[in-house]
Design a protein around this motif. Structure first.
Motif, PDB file in Angstrom:
ATOM      1  N   LEU A   1      85.603  42.775  47.915  1.00 44.55           N
ATOM      2  CA  LEU A   1      86.117  41.545  47.593  1.00 44.55           C
ATOM      3  C   LEU A   1      85.531  40.886  46.464  1.00 44.55           C
ATOM      4  O   LEU A   1      85.998  39.813  45.955  1.00 44.55           O
ATOM      5  CB  LEU A   1      86.305  40.519  48.732  1.00 44.55           C
ATOM      6  CG  LEU A   1      86.898  40.965  50.044  1.00 44.55           C
ATOM      7  CD1 LEU A   1      86.802  39.870  51.115  1.00 44.55           C
ATOM      8  CD2 LEU A   1      88.006  41.446  49.885  1.00 44.55           C
TER       9      LEU A   1
ATOM     10  N   ASN B   1      88.941  37.795  53.588  1.00 44.33           N
ATOM     11  CA  ASN B   1      88.606  38.299  54.729  1.00 44.33           C
ATOM     12  C   ASN B   1      89.005  37.793  56.088  1.00 44.33           C
ATOM     13  O   ASN B   1      88.700  36.718  56.553  1.00 44.33           O
ATOM     14  CB  ASN B   1      86.768  37.802  54.716  1.00 44.33           C
ATOM     15  CG  ASN B   1      86.130  38.513  55.990  1.00 44.33           C
ATOM     16  OD1 ASN B   1      86.479  39.425  56.509  1.00 44.33           O
ATOM     17  ND2 ASN B   1      85.006  37.825  56.188  1.00 44.33           N
ATOM     18  N   ASN B   2      89.722  38.778  56.892  1.00 46.41           N
ATOM     19  CA  ASN B   2      90.377  38.445  57.799  1.00 46.41           C
ATOM     20  C   ASN B   2      89.573  38.797  59.352  1.00 46.41           C
ATOM     21  O   ASN B   2      89.472  40.003  59.692  1.00 46.41           O
ATOM     22  CB  ASN B   2      91.697  39.024  58.189  1.00 46.41           C
ATOM     23  CG  ASN B   2      92.455  38.556  57.096  1.00 46.41           C
ATOM     24  OD1 ASN B   2      93.109  37.496  57.169  1.00 46.41           O
ATOM     25  ND2 ASN B   2      93.230  39.514  56.055  1.00 46.41           N
ATOM     26  N   ASN B   3      88.566  37.897  59.718  1.00 47.37           N
ATOM     27  CA  ASN B   3      87.324  38.290  60.346  1.00 47.37           C
ATOM     28  C   ASN B   3      87.660  38.101  61.856  1.00 47.37           C
ATOM     29  O   ASN B   3      86.545  38.063  62.606  1.00 47.37           O
ATOM     30  CB  ASN B   3      85.961  37.768  59.778  1.00 47.37           C
ATOM     31  CG  ASN B   3      86.069  36.160  59.832  1.00 47.37           C
ATOM     32  OD1 ASN B   3      87.011  35.657  60.407  1.00 47.37           O
ATOM     33  ND2 ASN B   3      84.993  35.698  59.652  1.00 47.37           N
TER      34      ASN B   3
ATOM     35  N   GLU C   1      82.000  44.332  59.598  1.00 42.12           N
ATOM     36  CA  GLU C   1      82.905  43.700  58.379  1.00 42.12           C
ATOM     37  C   GLU C   1      84.296  44.116  58.152  1.00 42.12           C
ATOM     38  O   GLU C   1      85.162  43.730  57.416  1.00 42.12           O
ATOM     39  CB  GLU C   1      81.946  43.911  57.029  1.00 42.12           C
ATOM     40  CG  GLU C   1      81.976  45.507  56.597  1.00 42.12           C
ATOM     41  CD  GLU C   1      80.989  45.653  55.433  1.00 42.12           C
ATOM     42  OE1 GLU C   1      80.747  44.614  54.579  1.00 42.12           O
ATOM     43  OE2 GLU C   1      80.792  46.937  55.014  1.00 42.12           O
ATOM     44  N   ASN C   2      84.683  45.051  59.253  1.00 40.81           N
ATOM     45  CA  ASN C   2      85.980  45.308  59.197  1.00 40.81           C
ATOM     46  C   ASN C   2      86.943  45.304  60.312  1.00 40.81           C
ATOM     47  O   ASN C   2      87.984  45.824  60.723  1.00 40.81           O
ATOM     48  CB  ASN C   2      86.271  47.039  59.045  1.00 40.81           C
ATOM     49  CG  ASN C   2      85.774  47.826  60.279  1.00 40.81           C
ATOM     50  OD1 ASN C   2      85.512  47.164  61.357  1.00 40.81           O
ATOM     51  ND2 ASN C   2      85.827  48.932  60.377  1.00 40.81           N
TER      52      ASN C   2
ATOM     53  N   GLY D   1      89.435  42.537  58.849  1.00 39.72           N
ATOM     54  CA  GLY D   1      88.260  42.270  58.190  1.00 39.72           C
ATOM     55  C   GLY D   1      88.603  42.112  56.732  1.00 39.72           C
ATOM     56  O   GLY D   1      89.754  41.596  56.369  1.00 39.72           O
ATOM     57  N   ALA D   2      87.805  42.708  55.735  1.00 37.07           N
ATOM     58  CA  ALA D   2      88.206  42.341  54.175  1.00 37.07           C
ATOM     59  C   ALA D   2      89.382  43.363  54.035  1.00 37.07           C
ATOM     60  O   ALA D   2      89.652  44.359  54.371  1.00 37.07           O
ATOM     61  CB  ALA D   2      86.831  43.054  53.506  1.00 37.07           C
ATOM     62  N   THR D   3      90.292  42.449  53.317  1.00 42.16           N
ATOM     63  CA  THR D   3      91.801  42.771  53.043  1.00 42.16           C
ATOM     64  C   THR D   3      91.962  42.742  51.528  1.00 42.16           C
ATOM     65  O   THR D   3      91.969  41.712  50.982  1.00 42.16           O
ATOM     66  CB  THR D   3      92.510  42.160  53.790  1.00 42.16           C
ATOM     67  OG1 THR D   3      92.103  42.147  55.143  1.00 42.16           O
ATOM     68  CG2 THR D   3      93.961  42.690  53.791  1.00 42.16           C
TER      69      THR D   3
ATOM     70  N   SER E   1      84.911  46.971  52.765  1.00 39.72           N
ATOM     71  CA  SER E   1      83.579  46.508  52.918  1.00 39.72           C
ATOM     72  C   SER E   1      83.941  45.024  52.390  1.00 39.72           C
ATOM     73  O   SER E   1      84.735  44.766  51.534  1.00 39.72           O
ATOM     74  CB  SER E   1      82.830  47.217  52.079  1.00 39.72           C
ATOM     75  OG  SER E   1      83.083  47.106  50.644  1.00 39.72           O
ATOM     76  N   LEU E   2      83.076  43.959  52.934  1.00 36.21           N
ATOM     77  CA  LEU E   2      83.101  42.863  52.254  1.00 36.21           C
ATOM     78  C   LEU E   2      82.989  42.862  50.732  1.00 36.21           C
ATOM     79  O   LEU E   2      83.386  42.143  49.554  1.00 36.21           O
ATOM     80  CB  LEU E   2      82.027  41.939  52.724  1.00 36.21           C
ATOM     81  CG  LEU E   2      82.256  41.350  54.235  1.00 36.21           C
ATOM     82  CD1 LEU E   2      81.335  40.765  54.930  1.00 36.21           C
ATOM     83  CD2 LEU E   2      83.636  40.652  54.178  1.00 36.21           C
TER      84      LEU E   2
END
Length: 228
Positions: A154, A120-122, A177-178, A128-130, A150-151
């Protein structure tokens, strides 16, 4: 032709969709995020809801299911986030293809793969979620980064786990979240991850353009199998 294009051409029947799309009924709208797009004012870019509404209206007017584009595009929109302004030269050159669609849009795996990593690159303006998947198609090995998910995408992932071709493995995330973007998928191909996990630059300095483009082939080589 890039070697990936040759590999895809030789294995065309094994390449699956990345998002749902019927080329006989659905429309794509190419979105331009360079300085040539004077409609995108600082006011719009500075307000995530206005930015999202602008994209939604563009898609509605064109009766398009998805917005698409961005590979090798020198974009002004990254000025909205300090994440891209570290150092003397800001990062503005986009290295993937963006597919703009509503939050919750399913994302599918286009070929048998294993999970290289996820995170999660927030940071504001980040992925964001990756999820990064590793592929081997007829001996050609590369990775694909799927960003702005979306989180929940993951959940239950493990490095090295297999994901079969055609499997829905993620959904597009919302602005919370993105990385605070209008919902979209950042889809990027990467030959050498250079030791990185869960992240890889999706935008580079223009002065480093050739180096990064050599390592990040045009994702349209995959997408044209199901979009065009």
């Amino acid at each position: 032709m890039h070697i990936l294009g040759q590999v895809i051409a030789g294995n065309h029947d094994l390449i699956h969709k990345v998002v749902d799309f019927d080329p006989e009924q659905d429309q794509l709208l190419t979105l331009d995020f360079t300085a040539a797009n004077t409609e995108l004012t600082d006011e719009i870019l500075g307000n995530i809801d206005q930015f999202s509404a602008w994209i939604d209206e563009k898609l509605r007017l064109d009766q398009a299911r998805y917005g698409i584009g961005g590979y090798n595009e020198h974009r002004t929109i990254y000025s909205r986030s300090a994440h891209f302004d570290t150092g003397e030269e800001p990062r503005r050159l986009h290295l993937g293809v963006d597919i703009w669609a509503p939050a919750g849009t399913p994302v599918y795996n286009f070929y048998d793969a294993t999970v290289q990593s996820f995170a999660n690159n927030n940071n504001y303006g980040d992925y964001g979620a990756t999820i990064i998947l590793a592929y081997d198609i007829a001996g050609y090995k590369f990775n694909a980064l799927y960003g702005h998910l979306s989180l929940a995408s993951l959940n239950n992932l493990e490095e090295g786990m297999q994901i079969k071709a055609g499997t829905k493995f993620a959904e597009l995330g919302n602005k919370d979240e993105n990385g605070c973007w209008p919902p979209h998928l950042h889809f990027q191909l990467i030959e050498d991850m250079q030791g990185l996990k869960g992240d890889y630059p999706g935008v580079c300095k223009f002065s480093e353009r050739e180096k990064y483009l050599a390592n990040c082939p045009d994702p349209e080589l995959i997408l044209r199998s199901t979009f065009f």
